[in-house]
Structures are given as structure tokens and as C-alpha cells.
Design a protein around this motif. Structure first.
Motif, PDB file in Angstrom:
ATOM      1  N   LYS A 143     113.337 -63.943  16.492  1.00 24.95           N
ATOM      2  CA  LYS A 143     114.332 -64.371  16.094  1.00 24.95           C
ATOM      3  C   LYS A 143     115.690 -64.126  17.150  1.00 24.95           C
ATOM      4  O   LYS A 143     116.567 -64.778  17.287  1.00 24.95           O
ATOM      5  CB  LYS A 143     114.764 -64.083  14.663  1.00 24.95           C
ATOM      6  N   ILE A 191     118.083 -66.667  19.133  1.00 30.53           N
ATOM      7  CA  ILE A 191     119.684 -66.548  18.899  1.00 30.53           C
ATOM      8  C   ILE A 191     120.315 -66.226  19.926  1.00 30.53           C
ATOM      9  O   ILE A 191     121.404 -66.937  20.277  1.00 30.53           O
ATOM     10  CB  ILE A 191     119.966 -65.951  17.505  1.00 30.53           C
ATOM     11  N   TRP A 234     123.560 -68.787   6.051  1.00 34.43           N
ATOM     12  CA  TRP A 234     123.200 -67.460   6.522  1.00 34.43           C
ATOM     13  C   TRP A 234     122.669 -66.606   5.506  1.00 34.43           C
ATOM     14  O   TRP A 234     122.005 -65.584   5.474  1.00 34.43           O
ATOM     15  CB  TRP A 234     123.920 -67.119   7.510  1.00 34.43           C
ATOM     16  N   VAL A 235     123.469 -66.430   4.427  1.00 41.37           N
ATOM     17  CA  VAL A 235     123.328 -65.455   3.271  1.00 41.37           C
ATOM     18  C   VAL A 235     123.027 -65.971   2.073  1.00 41.37           C
ATOM     19  O   VAL A 235     122.946 -65.234   1.036  1.00 41.37           O
ATOM     20  CB  VAL A 235     124.884 -64.813   3.318  1.00 41.37           C
ATOM     21  N   GLN A 236     122.529 -67.122   2.157  1.00 47.73           N
ATOM     22  CA  GLN A 236     121.983 -67.686   0.911  1.00 47.73           C
ATOM     23  C   GLN A 236     120.367 -67.045   0.640  1.00 47.73           C
ATOM     24  O   GLN A 236     119.796 -66.361   1.399  1.00 47.73           O
ATOM     25  CB  GLN A 236     121.359 -69.231   0.911  1.00 47.73           C
ATOM     26  N   TYR A 243     123.547 -76.268   1.731  1.00 47.67           N
ATOM     27  CA  TYR A 243     124.662 -76.371   2.600  1.00 47.67           C
ATOM     28  C   TYR A 243     124.394 -76.681   4.135  1.00 47.67           C
ATOM     29  O   TYR A 243     125.560 -76.935   4.752  1.00 47.67           O
ATOM     30  CB  TYR A 243     124.861 -74.624   2.555  1.00 47.67           C
ATOM     31  N   ARG A 302     128.098 -61.073   9.144  1.00 49.63           N
ATOM     32  CA  ARG A 302     127.706 -61.051   7.885  1.00 49.63           C
ATOM     33  C   ARG A 302     128.558 -60.878   6.515  1.00 49.63           C
ATOM     34  O   ARG A 302     128.312 -61.485   5.583  1.00 49.63           O
ATOM     35  CB  ARG A 302     126.515 -59.958   7.682  1.00 49.63           C
ATOM     36  N   MET A 331     120.724 -69.533  13.566  1.00 45.76           N
ATOM     37  CA  MET A 331     120.786 -68.375  12.963  1.00 45.76           C
ATOM     38  C   MET A 331     120.296 -68.452  11.641  1.00 45.76           C
ATOM     39  O   MET A 331     119.309 -67.778  10.987  1.00 45.76           O
ATOM     40  CB  MET A 331     122.272 -67.778  12.621  1.00 45.76           C
ATOM     41  N   TYR A 390     131.720 -72.896   8.408  1.00 47.99           N
ATOM     42  CA  TYR A 390     132.100 -72.296   7.195  1.00 47.99           C
ATOM     43  C   TYR A 390     130.735 -72.379   6.311  1.00 47.99           C
ATOM     44  O   TYR A 390     129.994 -71.401   5.924  1.00 47.99           O
ATOM     45  CB  TYR A 390     133.176 -73.019   6.436  1.00 47.99           C
ATOM     46  N   PHE A 413     132.818 -65.985   2.846  1.00 46.80           N
ATOM     47  CA  PHE A 413     132.984 -67.272   2.740  1.00 46.80           C
ATOM     48  C   PHE A 413     132.298 -67.549   1.336  1.00 46.80           C
ATOM     49  O   PHE A 413     132.586 -68.666   0.734  1.00 46.80           O
ATOM     50  CB  PHE A 413     132.344 -67.954   3.837  1.00 46.80           C
ATOM     51  N   HIS A 414     131.094 -67.022   1.165  1.00 49.11           N
ATOM     52  CA  HIS A 414     130.281 -67.481   0.098  1.00 49.11           C
ATOM     53  C   HIS A 414     130.930 -67.303  -1.260  1.00 49.11           C
ATOM     54  O   HIS A 414     131.144 -68.180  -2.290  1.00 49.11           O
ATOM     55  CB  HIS A 414     128.908 -66.941   0.066  1.00 49.11           C
ATOM     56  N   SER A 418     130.544 -63.914   6.218  1.00 48.29           N
ATOM     57  CA  SER A 418     129.498 -64.983   5.716  1.00 48.29           C
ATOM     58  C   SER A 418     129.753 -64.617   4.086  1.00 48.29           C
ATOM     59  O   SER A 418     129.605 -65.810   3.393  1.00 48.29           O
ATOM     60  CB  SER A 418     128.049 -65.023   6.077  1.00 48.29           C
ATOM     61  N   HIS A 419     129.448 -63.548   3.934  1.00 49.05           N
ATOM     62  CA  HIS A 419     129.561 -63.300   2.186  1.00 49.05           C
ATOM     63  C   HIS A 419     130.882 -63.596   1.715  1.00 49.05           C
ATOM     64  O   HIS A 419     130.972 -64.014   0.429  1.00 49.05           O
ATOM     65  CB  HIS A 419     129.260 -61.862   1.999  1.00 49.05           C
ATOM     66  N   LEU A 451     127.777 -70.499   7.895  1.00 49.53           N
ATOM     67  CA  LEU A 451     127.813 -68.997   7.780  1.00 49.53           C
ATOM     68  C   LEU A 451     127.138 -68.751   6.425  1.00 49.53           C
ATOM     69  O   LEU A 451     126.535 -67.879   5.877  1.00 49.53           O
ATOM     70  CB  LEU A 451     129.030 -68.472   8.048  1.00 49.53           C
ATOM     71  N   ILE A 452     127.767 -69.972   5.439  1.00 46.04           N
ATOM     72  CA  ILE A 452     127.229 -69.634   3.844  1.00 46.04           C
ATOM     73  C   ILE A 452     125.734 -69.749   3.869  1.00 46.04           C
ATOM     74  O   ILE A 452     125.098 -69.084   3.096  1.00 46.04           O
ATOM     75  CB  ILE A 452     128.002 -70.641   3.181  1.00 46.04           C
TER      76      ILE A 452
END
Lengths: 569, 764
Positions: free
Chosen positions: B210, B214, A296-298, A307, B701, A446, A290, B707-708, B704-705, A293-294
Motif C-alpha cells: 500500500k 500511494i 479513508w476513515v470509514q 462517500y 488522519r 489511499m 473532503y 471532516f467526518h 479526515s476524522h 478523506l472521509i
């Protein structure tokens, strides 16, 4: 005595900082942390690694209120020793790293920084529960001030949240700890706060009591770690804290939580830990994925690193609740390694922030072309953080996951007997925990490469209005060249050297941890292998630690796990 | 080795006896070797240190290149010494540098996690080491000229990473245990990342690096699990200790009790192969390799063609005993290899960027190697690795020479007749040698090695192995076609060219202007925006393209510069080596020198012969004699594959050479309408990247958003709520504290009542 000096020296220098003129503050602070560092080296040299599990080393005892069992009792085993060394190492680096960043209220800043170091040392050095708790809680105050006064825009909310959140947790933990004291007092030890005596007494608690104590203690320590879902104070506090604050926070303060789990949760409630370990492990794994993944979009680079701590500490606690030597060793190494690599990442972000006054990856990019040395360090520490073999992160991550993987409770069902699996050892997790957690390794690549790709590579992007010579309108701030100064390189170089050294030569360190960790493992194991909880006291307390090594080992064979599994259900 | 020869001949009767011998002496116990062998990685590491110092002292000359060549040359010489020493010793050697991991929780076997930083030298290792260090030295020399426009910090950075790569690669192949192998494995991944992204101001290069790292990490995940399982199952990670432990299971398979092999043992190779698929760019993880061509060409030649990508093949060959005990591991490897070979060949046929064509051909040839391993021809696979290393390096370096000389031009529609221009003779000849090898032209090295694999797939019984053979044969034809498509269009025919977009770009980094090497010209035609780069990439490449056309108009000012001595020397050496590699097929007994090397290592047939036997029992007569249309594949395959290869070359000749007057068009264009959308799909790389993007990257993605958002609103929101709650309660409770006595009395009475009630309830 050494430990007492390690606590008193920073305090004395903190006083000196307050008394001296403000422009001398940083010099005095540097001197103080360096002197403390010398004593830390002296502590390592005089520590007898032959008795690494003996917790009374380098310590002293002063009766305080004997009628209540209170005393100032210091002493370390090898686990605590290395954490003290970590704190002592980061001390001078933090002072050097803040050299130009802190321009106002210097006295206050350095005095609190030194006080914080004393408190952290006290946490690891305490053999007495009350002393431990006082130091544990006292760390909040300097950190609160550092964030509140020296933080960035949203510092007020961050400091309050940091304080209240962790304080609330600690209060609940205190209730659990005091219950153990009360239980021990009622069961013949009299009023004592001696951690070892309590460990011996806590062993007799019923399963239900242990569960309650475990939950209470975990409430405090899990917030500190932080474990999902109690982590939300961390990104905020990290982002707003000044660089040195972030470094100390990630490097040492989070480790107070994992150290608390190691020192109190495991020994005080061993049977309950065995029962709850899978649940805790699930929280760790959720946190790993969790939070990863957060990351990853910061768009805020500091928040990303913050994080990533949540994600990384998930591995650390996962290794801890693997409850075997591999996992616990990995976990303790993780505390140290994470302090080095993530601490360095916070320094790097801080050095960049000093130049650009922004942390947004939308406004920054391709800095490697302007700051090649900075970029090189960034790639290096990102790789240490990502767990590249040869650097330190790999060693601990590998051991944490292997510890979870080799737990025989799961393997027993897969093959006729675990006799055919010599590499399996006692534990309550299993390969699935390790496999799911290991996806975090991919996720780490990632987000860290995303960060490096944005910050270091690509076309150069600088914030609008940024000038290289900003000292004209930036009063008080020293002029910094585009790339790192020798001072900043001096901060990063020791960390980089240690990352490399511990990546290639982890064995000497591992060996020093073996004895105390094997004791803890046998203590936890013992709690489930003797169905009646009134069995013999754990091996742990025999004074001759040198002989202890064998104790846990001899029982360690293939059968035990299956039996243990039944007891635990 | 007797067993090897016997299997090679397909003689069924001899196999059983031969297998017995092989099992007896196949896995020799290791002896301690001299420490100087450790100089191979140590010298590469010295290269890293020296080039780093060059960077620190800001050396602005070609010194880093010469230091690199010296260090790697030394490493090569040491390797040769190690090879000779191994020949004398006759048993595998173990050289321990220092202890890496040592952690014990008991005194029993397996209760210690012990991994030395140690090296295991057997003939399989030597085979790899020889071409890794040898090619690295040559390519380092080539790069000294190729990278000359970057002399300065960039030059140091390049050679530091280059040396680090060689260090990691030697650790990978020389590792005595799975952990050292893993260190090398991740290390080469890092170097690949750094070198693909060498032109780090180019977003596409950064994205490609990258992606490579990955995607490789996904494979590494499998490898890591395999390492864990190996440790749990066998209690050790050291190869020489593992082999005797695997032996009982091999015996079990040999005795026809393959089904009794524990599940966990059979699972290990499946996990290991995931790592191999990642590193060696096989389905479904191959997508990173074509993009990796963003790196400088010497890197593509060394890392992404000759050495690193064969690490997967090495891993399987190294752990071959473990693969042999699993019923399903090798068939999976075989099918993945065959499908990858075919798929990437079809993509290669439709591309226009010559470097990418070579990249797809690498993926395709790696597929052959995996098939070779699967059909129990580990010797064929290793031999193909060996020959491929030379001819593919040649091909890439030729492409690089063209790219270097024509300002980054790689589009085969914009180059023609290069071979006839002044100073390009050696390049063209080397290219011809490379193409002949890749196309499998009779009596070239590539012909022999590919042949071994195809023939064995018809011989070896296994699930659908006959079909694999046919797929490989078809792919061989396609390979010959697309290889010579490049040759006939670029190197012969009418002389005309259009320079790339780096014409004016020889300043500081050489790539300020050239955001794209012209790579994108090729597939910009087929489909819409690129998905794997940054969003802005499509527009960028469109912009570059218009610039390219402009510079095409002014190309009279541009003069291609022919390669200098270093490039020509290296190309000549490599071309000769690729031809000479065929000679190694003729020495030694059986299938040549490389095969002998494999047979005297743990990748020997050991259980393979036994495997054949049991599988034969299982499937009856049909399997006992694999055949190709009723003939013995070993004999007939030389002819069949020759014919297939020549047909491919002739097709390319007819379509792309005959009657061609310009660079841009050929007679093949006339066929396109007949193919319908297939050509377009192949040009679009079957849209695998787009598919992954839509199915994996995008949902992840979004997740992830989500989750954020959850983290900010829900998880943190609850915390904030808890923070607000006391204040809220406080504001509601405050009025009660009004100082009126009767109010307190009521409260007290109420509280007492609750307490008493609670006590009563509890006591009941």
C-alpha cells in the motif's frame, strides 16, 4: 418507437410481476429486463450516429394537451442514448444480483425495480420538460420503497431523508425550469415545454435571470449528483439500501443530476454557467478531497463506497463545468464509467454482506483467502475506480482534469498569447483547478487500497458467530458457498469486461459523443462571445446535425479565450 | 557520434562544432516499423492470460512458470530481433497497435487529443527492452524454483502478476507517447503493489504494498501534471512529434538566450521529475522501496532493483530534450540524486537485514544515475542502469538463495561462512561478482559505469556540480564498505547459522507461522515500535524473535537446503553477464556499446553540448575546464575511484572479517560507542518514516476524522435542522388555526398590509 418500448416493457413486466405468483417474480423480472436489454441493443443499432447530435432520434410525438404545449415527446441524442443503455445494462444485473438476497415481498421488490427502470429511461428519453420532470420525480417513489422496505436497520430515516432532501431540491429546480417556460411563452414561442424550443428561447434571458434560473436548477440537480455540501443524504441512503438499490442509485440515479446539468443548466443558462463555473468547480474540488478523506476513515465498507461516489462525481461535474469538449466528454464518459465500476463495487459489497451480514471492516478482513474470486474482482474494480490507465476510470478522469487544465482563460495571463499553447482551448477554469483536483487521485488510492487491504488482505477475520452453513438458522435464505457462485460471477463479468474495453477502446464511444458535446460547447461559448444576448439562435437547432460539427470548431482559436475572459471578467 | 565523443573528452573547442552536427541529425524523424515488434508486450500479455487460465483450471504444477519463461523468452527473442531491425533501419521506428484516445474539438493543430496505443523504438528503448525482457526471463526461471512451495493458486497468481509487470514495463519503455508511457508507469505500480503484497496474510506485506502504491501515486501526480502541461504547451503527447517542437527552445538555449525560454516549457521537466523521483525512489519519495522488500525475492530483484525502479531514469532520458531547455531542472535532479545517494548509503551501512541493505544500495545507485543525467552524462546514467540491472539482480538473487535455504534468515548477525558450506559455491561466487561490481572494484562493469558519472560531475559546469562529484566519491567508498560488510560476514568466515522463522512453515502458503521474514530483527534493536506497519507489528516481531531464538537452540534439526539447478543456473548466467557487461564498455567508440545506444537516441547530447557552451560563457573560465584537484577528471578518476573502492573493501575486511569468530559480533562493534548516537540514528533510517508519519500521515488522519465529524454534525446537522424546522413551526402555528373568525380577519388584514407595503416599496 424504440424508446417508448424501452419504457413500456419494464412497466408491462412490472404488472406481470404483480399478477404472477411471488416465487415467479424474479424470473419474470429477469425476463423483462433482458427483453428491455435486447431493445436497448436494437436502439443502439438503429441509432444513426451520423446525426448523433440530433435529439429526435428513435422517438415519437403524441400531443397531449396541445393548448398548453404539452406532449409526450421522446427522442435521444447519443448522450442520452448511452445513459439509457447503461440503465438497461444494470437492469438484468440487478435482478440477478438480488436473486437470493431478496426473500420477502418479492413481488413488490421486482415490480418497483422494473418501474424504476422505466422511469429512469423516461428521464433520458424525454424531449418534453413536463415528461422529464414527471419521470425525474417518479424515480423517487420506487427508490423510496426499495430503501424503506428492503433496507437494513436504519432504513426508515434513510428513506425519508432521501425522499425529502431530493424532493425539496427538485421543487426548487422546477421553479427554475418553469420560469424558463414562462419566459419563453412571453417571448414569442407560446406555451411550450419542448426542451429544444426552450433552449432557443432561454438564450435571450438577461444575465440576472440566467443566474437565478441557474441557481434554482442547480439546487435540484446538485442535490441529486450530489455536490458538496448537499451530499449527506447519499451515504445514508446507500448504506441502508438493498444491493440492487445501491447499484441503481450509484449507477444511474446520481447521473440524473449530472444529466440534468448537462441537459438544462448548460443550455438554459449558458452565460450564467460561465460566470458560476469557477464557484461550482470549487465545490467539486472540495467535495473530491473532503469526501475522499472521509472515505479513508470509514469502518463501514458500504459507506466508504458511498462517500467515494461523492468524491468521484466531483470529477464528473468538474469536467462538466470545464465547459470545453475535453471536459464535457470526460464528464459524460465519467457518468457511464462510474456506473460500471462503482455499481460493481456495490455488488461486491452486497455479495459479501449476504454471506456475513455485516459491513463493518472491524469485523471483516483477509477475505481473499476464503473468497479468492471475490477478492480478485474487488482488486480489479478498485483499480478501475482508482483510475488505473487501461481501465475505464482513467479515461474519464484524465479527460475531466485535462479539460479543466487546458482552459485558456488562465493560460492567457501566463504567456504572451495562447498562440504558443496549441493544446489550450476555451474554458474558464485553469491548471490550478486540475492540480488541486488531481490530489484526489492520490486520495482515491489511499482509501481504495485501505479498503482492499482491510477487506481482502491480512489475516482472515470473520464476524463472531459466523458459520459457513448458516442456512440451518437462517430460514428462507438460500445457502451460499464461501466464494462467489456462477450467478454472481455472471453479474460481475460483463461489468469487468466493459471496464477493460472502455479503458482500452474509449475512442468509438468518444466519437459518438463528439457532435452533441461540441454543439453544447459552442452554445455556451456563444453566449459570452456575443455580448448582446439577443444574438442569433445557437447552432444547436439546425436540423442537419451532420453539418454542425464544423460550426463550433472554426471559431476555436487562440484569441477567443482572451476575449471571453474579458466578457466574463 | 562525433558530438558525444567530443563532449566525453571534455574538449571545449570541438564541442561547438560537434553540437551543430548533433542538433542536425540528433533527432531523426521516425519511420513506421513492422507490427511484429508489438509482439514484445503482446507475448507478456499472453503470459498473463495463460497463467490466469492456469489459476481458473486450478493447475497444481509448475506449468505457469514454464509458460512464463516461454512467453518472456519469446519476448526477449523478439526484442533482439527488433534491435537488429533497428540497426538496419537507422531511424527510430513507430509501431501502431490501435487508436486509444482520439477526441477533437477543432481542426487546428493541437485541437485534437490523439494518442495511439503505439510503440516508439529507438536505441534508448532497445537498451531498456533488452535487459528488461532478458532479466525477466532469467528471473522467471529462478522463481520457478524459488516459489515452488506455493505451487497452486499462489503460484499462478505470482506468475500472472509477473507477466503483467513485464507487459507494463515494456509499454512504459516502448510507449510512443506520454500516455502509453503513463499506462505502463501505473501498470508497473499496480504489479509492484500486488507482488509486494504477495504474502497477503502478512499485515506488514500488505502495508508495504500500500505504501509503495500511494507514495508512487504522489509522484504520478507530478507526472500527470507534466503530461497535461506538455499537451497544453505542445498540443501533442507523441515523442516523435514533440522533439521537433522542443528543438527551437534548444536552439534558444544554444544561442545563449536560455532566459527567454517560456516559463511553462521550463516547468514541464520539473513536473515530470516528480514522477521520476517517486518511481525511482529518490528523496523525498524513497521511503517505499526498502519496505518493498516484503515481496518475494525474485520480485525484489526484477522490479525493485533491476527494472521498474529505473523507470524514472528512463523517463528523464526519454524526455531529455525537455530537460535540457530548462535552466533549473537538471541541477535539481542532480542534487536530489546526490543527496539520496549519500543518505541511503549511510542507512545501508547500519542495517543488519541483508535484503534491506541491498534495497538501500539500490536507492543509492539510482541516485548515481540521476546525477549522471544531471551532469549531462545520459550515457553514463544509462550505462549504469544497464550494469546495475545485472549485478543488482545477481546480488538480490543471491540473498534470495540464502533466504530460501535458511528458512527466511536474512540477519547478517546470524549467518556466517555460507560460501564454504556444501552446495553454496556458485551462490558465493555470484555474490562476490555482484559485490565487486557494486563496490566499483577496478575493471568491473560497475566500476566503469560509476566512473563515467563521477568524472562527468567534475567536468560539467553547473551549480555545485563539483560538490556533487565529491559526494558521489565519498558515497562510492561507503558503498564498497557496506557491500563487503555483507560479503565478509555472511559468505566467508567461520561457519555458523541460525535458521529463520519459516522452519516449520512449508505448508499451504508457507507463511502461516512466519508473520515476518525476519526482516525486523535488524532494526528492532535501534528504536521502538515500527510505525509504517500495523500497530500490532512491533509485538508480533518481538514474538517472532523469541521464536527465532528458540529455533536457534534447536537448529541441529535444521539443515539448510542448497539451491537447485534453476537457481544455480540463473545465478551463474547473471554473474557472467555482469562481468561481461564490463566488456560492452570496450566495444564501440567512445564509452562503449550502451553509450552508443544512448547517443543515437533522443537522449543524446543534442543540446547538452550547447548547454555546456552557454554555461561556460556564463560562469567564465572556471567552468570551461572542469577539473579534479587540478587534473583532468576523465583520466584521473579511474585511479581515484579505484583507490576509494579498495579502501572501502579493506575497511570492511578489517572490521568484519579479521578476527571474527562468531556470526553475531565483529570488530566493528568496538567502534560503535565512538560514533555516539549517529550509528543508532542511521540504524533507525534517520527516522524519516517517523517524520513523515508525524508530519503528513497523522495530521491527514486527524483532518479526515475532523471532516467526518463535521460531515455528521454540521453539514448533516443543518440538513436535519431544516427537516425539523417545519415541524417546529407547524406546532407553533397550529394554535392560530382555531376557527375563530376575527383571528383570520386580523391575519388577512395583516397579510394585505404586508403585501401592499411591499408593492409600494418596490414601486418606489
Amino acid at each position: 418507437m424504440t424508446l417508448a418500448l424501452l419504457i413500456l416493457i419494464p412497466l408491462a413486466f412490472a404488472l406481470a410481476v404483480l399478477l404472477a405468483p411471488a416465487e415467479r417474480a424474479r424470473f419474470i423480472a429477469l425476463l423483462g429486463t433482458l427483453v428491455a436489454g435486447v431493445f436497448a441493443v436494437f436502439a443502439v443499432v438503429s441509432f444513426d450516429f451520423g446525426y448523433a447530435a440530433n435529439r429526435g432520434q428513435l422517438g415519437m410525438d403524441i400531443d397531449w394537451l396541445p393548448s398548453l404545449g404539452l406532449s409526450v415527446s421522446l427522442g435521444v441524442d447519443s448522450v442520452a442514448l448511452w445513459l439509457i443503455v447503461l440503465a438497461a445494462l444494470l437492469g438484468p444485473l440487478c435482478v440477478m444480483g438480488s436473486w437470493t438476497a431478496i426473500t420477502e415481498h418479492r413481488k413488490m421488490f421486482y415490480a418497483w425495480l422494473l418501474a424504476l427502470q422505466a422511469a429512469m429511461t423516461g428521464v433520458f428519453a424525454a424531449r418534453d420538460l413536463v415528461l422529464f420532470y414527471i419521470c425525474f420525480e417518479f424515480t423517487l417513489i420506487p427508490m423510496f420503497v426499495l430503501i424503506r422496505v428492503f433496507g437494513s436497520t436504519n432504513r426508515k430515516a434513510a428513506s425519508v431523508k432521501f425522499f425529502l432532501y431530493t424532493f425539496t431540491g427538485s421543487i426548487i429546480a422546477l421553479a427554475g425550469l418553469l420560469y424558463v417556460v414562462w419566459f419563453a411563452a412571453r417571448n414569442g414561442t407560446g406555451w411550450t415545454f419542448d426542451i429544444e424550443a426552450l433552449t432557443m428561447a432561454a438564450y435571450k434571458m438577461s444575465a440576472g435571470e440566467q443566474s437565478l434560473v441557474l441557481l434554482a436548477m442547480l439546487a435540484g440537480f446538485a442535490v441529486k449528483v450530489p455536490l458538496f455540501p448537499l451530499h449527506t443524504w447519499l451515504p445514508l441512503a446507500h448504506t441502508e439500501a438493498p444491493t440492487a438499490g445501491s447499484v441503481i442509485l450509484a449507477g444511474v440515479l446520481l447521473k440524473l443530476g449530472t444529466y440534468g446539468i448537462y441537459r438544462f443548466v448548460l443550455p438554459f443558462a449558458p452565460a450564467a454557467v460561465v460566470e458560476y463555473a469557477p464557484a461550482i468547480a470549487v465545490l467539486c474540488i472540495v467535495g473530491i478531497i473532503y469526501a475522499g478523506l472521509i472515505c479513508w476513515v470509514q469502518t463501514d465498507v458500504k459507506k466508504l463506497v458511498a462517500y467515494s461516489s461523492v468524491s468521484h462525481l466531483g470529477f464528473c461535474v468538474l469536467g462538466m463545468v470545464a465547459l470545453n469538449t475535453t471536459g464535457l466528454t470526460g464528464s459524460v464518459l465519467y457518468m457511464i464509467n462510474h456506473g460500471l465500476s462503482t455499481g460493481a463495487l456495490f455488488f461486491l459489497v452486497g455479495f459479501m454482506y449476504e454471506r456475513y451480514h455485516t459491513r463493518s471492516m472491524r469485523e471483516l478482513g483477509g477475505l481473499a483467502s476464503k473468497m479468492p474470486i471475490w477478492g480478485t474482482f474487488m482488486v480489479f474494480f478498485a483499480m478501475a475506480s482508482v483510475g488505473l490507465p487501461g481501465l475505464n476510470g482513467f479515461v474519464s478522469e484524465f479527460l475531466c482534469m485535462l479539460g479543466a487544465f487546458q482552459a485558456d482563460a488562465a493560460w492567457a495571463g501566463m504567456e504572451a498569447s495562447t498562440h504558443g499553447m496549441p493544446g489550450a482551448t476555451w474554458g474558464v477554469l485553469g491548471p490550478w483547478f486540475a492540480a488541486v483536483a488531481a490530489t484526489g487521485v492520490v486520495i482515491a488510492a489511499m482509501y481504495l487500497l485501505y479498503m482492499v487491504g482491510r477487506m481482502c488482505f491480512g489475516p482472515l477475520i470473520e464476524p463472531a458467530g459466523h458459520h459457513d452453513h448458516h442456512d440451518a438458522h437462517d430460514d428462507g435464505h438460500a445457502h451460499l458457498p464461501p466464494d462467489l457462485t456462477p450467478r454472481e460471477i455472471g453479474v460481475l463479468l460483463p461489468l469487468a469486461a466493459l471496464c477493460l474495453y472502455l479503458g482500452l477502446q474509449p475512442t468509438p464511444l468518444m466519437k459518438t459523443l463528439e457532435a452533441p458535446i461540441n454543439d453544447t460547447v459552442s452554445l455556451v461559448r456563444g453566449s459570452v462571445e456575443r455580448p448582446d444576448h439577443n444574438g442569433a439562435a445557437p447552432v444547436h437547432h439546425e436540423p442537419a446535425a451532420g453539418d454542425e460539427e464544423g460550426a463550433g470548431h472554426e471559431t476555436d482559436d487562440g484569441h477567443a479565450g482572451a476575449d471571453a475572459g474579458e466578457v466574463v471578467e | 557520434m562525433l558530438a558525444a565523443g567530443a563532449v566525453g573528452q571534455g574538449g571545449h573547442g570541438v564541442v561547438a562544432q560537434g553540437a551543430g552536427h548533433a542538433v542536425a541529425d540528433g533527432i531523426a524523424s521516425a519511420a513506421s516499423g513492422p507490427l511484429w515488434i508489438a509482439a514484445v508486450p503482446a507475448l507478456a500479455m499472453l503470459g498473463v492470460v495463460l497463467t490466469t487460465f492456469c489459476a481458473i483450471f486450478r493447475i497444481k504444477s509448475k506449468l505457469p512458470a514454464w509458460l512464463t519463461v516461454a512467453c518472456l523468452g519469446g519476448a526477449f527473442a523478439t526484442t533482439v530481433g527488433a534491435y537488429l531491425h533497428l540497426q538496419d533501419a537507422g531511424v527510430p521506428l513507430v509501431v501502431k497497435a490501435f487508436t486509444w484516445f482520439d477526441l477533437s474539438w477543432g481542426k487546428g493543430p493541437g485541437q485534437t487529443l490523439h494518442a495511439d496505443f503505439a510503440f516508439y523504438i529507438d536505441s534508448l528503448t532497445c537498451l531498456w527492452m533488452l535487459f528488461v525482457t532478458g532479466l525477466a526471463t532469467l528471473i522467471g526461471l529462478y522463481a520457478s524454483e524459488y516459489m515452488s512451495h506455493d505451487v497452486g493458486t499462489g503460484y499462478c497468481r505470482f506468475f500472472a502478476a509477473f507477466n503483467l509487470f513485464v507487459f507494463s514495463m515494456t509499454c512504459l519503455v516502448m510507449g510512443e507517447n506520454l500516455l502509453v508511457l503513463f499506462l505502463g508507469w501505473e501498470g508497473v505500480g499496480l504489479c509492484s503493489y500486488l507482488l509486494i503484497g504477495y504474502f497477503y496474510k502478512k499485515p506488514s506485506a500488505v502495508a508495504a504494498g500500500k505504501k509503495a502504491f500511494i507514495v508512487n501515486r504522489i509522484g504520478d501526480f507530478g507526472l500527470l501534471m507534466g503530461v497535461f502541461l506538455t499537451f497544453v504547451k505542445f498540443g501533442t503527447l507523441s515523442f516523435p512529434e514533440l522533439w521537433p517542437m522542443v528543438q527551437p527552445y534548444i536552439d534558444m538555449v544554444k544561442a545563449g538566450h536560455g532566459a527567454d525560454v517560456p516559463f511553462t516549457v521550463g516547468l514541464i521537466p520539473v513536473l515530470l521529475m516528480v514522477g521520476a523521483f517517486g518511481k525511482s525512489a529518490q528523496l523525498p519519495l524513497y521511503v517505499w522501496l526498502p519496505d518493498a522488500m516484503e515481496g518475494p525475492t525474485p520480485v525484489s530483484a526484477l522490479i525493485h532493483a533491476a527494472t521498474m525502479v529505473t523507470a524514472g531514469v528512463y523517463l528523464i532520458a526519454r524526455t531529455y530534450p525537455m530537460f535540457l531547455v530548462s535552466e533549473y531542472a537538471l541541477p535539481i535532479v542532480g542534487w536530489v540524486g546526490a543527496l539520496t545517494a549519500l543518505l541511503s548509503a549511510t542507512i545501508g551501512m547500519a542495517q543488519f537485514d541483508i535484503k534491506r541493505i541491498m534495497a538501500y544500495s539500490t536507492v543509492s545507485q539510482l541516485g548515481y544515475m540521476f546525477c549522471g543525467l544531471a551532469v549531462l552524462s545520459s550515457a553514463g546514467a544509462a550505462f549504469h542502469v544497464f550494469t546495475h540491472a545485472f549485478f543488482k539482480a545477481t546480488l538480490f538473487l543471491c540473498c534470495g538463495a540464502v533466504m530460501h535455504g535458511f528458512a527466511g534468515q536474512l540477519d547478517l548477525r546470524k549467518l556466517s561462512g555460507v560460501g564454504f558450506m556444501k552446495g553454496w559455491g556458485i551462490v558465493a561466487l555470484a555474490m562476490l561478482v555482484g559485490c565487486l561490481n557494486l563496490a566499483g572494484f577496478p575493471f568491473t562493469a560497475g566500476f566503469f559505469s560509476k566512473d563515467m558519472i563521477i568524472a562527468e560531475s567534475f567536468v560539467t559546469p553547473g551549480p555545485g556540480y563539483q560538490l556533487i562529484g565529491w559526494i558521489l566519491l565519498l558515497t562510492a567508498g561507503l558503498t564498497a564498505y557496506y557491500t563487503f560488510r555483507v560479503f565478509f560476514r555472511v559468505f566467508v568466515g567461520p561457519q555458523c547459522y541460525e535458521p529463520g522463522d519459516e522452519v516449520h512453515a512449508h505448508d499451504e502458503h508457507g507463511h502461516e507461522h512466519g508473520h515476518d521474514h525476519g526482516h525486523d530483527h535488524g532494526h528492532d534493536h535501534g528504536h521502538g515500535p515500527e510505525t509504517h506497519g500495523s500497530e500490532s507489528r512491533a509485538t508480533q516481531s518481538r514474538a517472532t524473535q523469541s521464536r527465532a531464538t528458540q529455533s536457534g537452540a534447536t537448529s541441529s534439526h535444521f539443515h539448510p537446503h542448497a539451491p537447485g539447478w534453476a537457481i544455480n543456473l540463473v545465478l551463474g548466467t547473471l554473474a557472467i553477464s555482469s562481468l561481461a557487461a564490463a566488456g560492452t564498455y570496450l566495444i564501440g567508440d567512445g564509452h562503449g556499446w550502451a553509450a552508443d545506444m544512448v547517443h543515437s537516441s533522443s537522449a543524446n547530447y543534442v543540446g547538452a553540448a550547447a548547454f555546456l557552451e552557454t554555461a561556460g560563457h556564463a560562469e567564465g573560465e572556471h567552468a570551461a575546464h572542469g577539473s579534479f584537484l587540478g587534473m583532468d577528471p576523465h583520466k584521473v578518476m579511474y585511479y581515484v575511484s579505484s583507490i576509494v573502492g579498495v579502501i572501502g573493501i579493506i575497511t570492511a575486511f578489517v572490521l568484519h572479517y579479521m578476527g571474527r569468530t562468531t556470526a553475531a559480533t565483529s570488530r566493528a562493534d568496538a567502534l560503535l560507542p565512538a560514533m555516539g548516537p549517529i550509528a543508532k540514528w542511521a540504524q533507525g533510517k534517520w527516522y524519516v518514516d517517523e517524520f513523515y508519519n508525524a508530519v503528513i500521515v497523522l495530521p491527514l488522519r486527524v483532518l479526515s476524522h475532523v471532516f467526518h465529524t463535521i460531515d455528521r454534525l454540521l453539514v448533516d446537522g443543518l440538513v436535519n435542522l431544516a427537516g425539523v424546522l417545519p415541524r417546529f413551526v407547524g406546532s407553533k402555528v397550529r394554535p392560530w388555526q382555531n376557527g375563530l373568525l376575527h383571528g383570520y380577519a386580523v391575519g388577512m388584514a395583516g397579510g394585505l398590509a404586508v403585501l401592499i407595503g411591499a408593492v409600494v416599496l418596490l414601486s418606489m
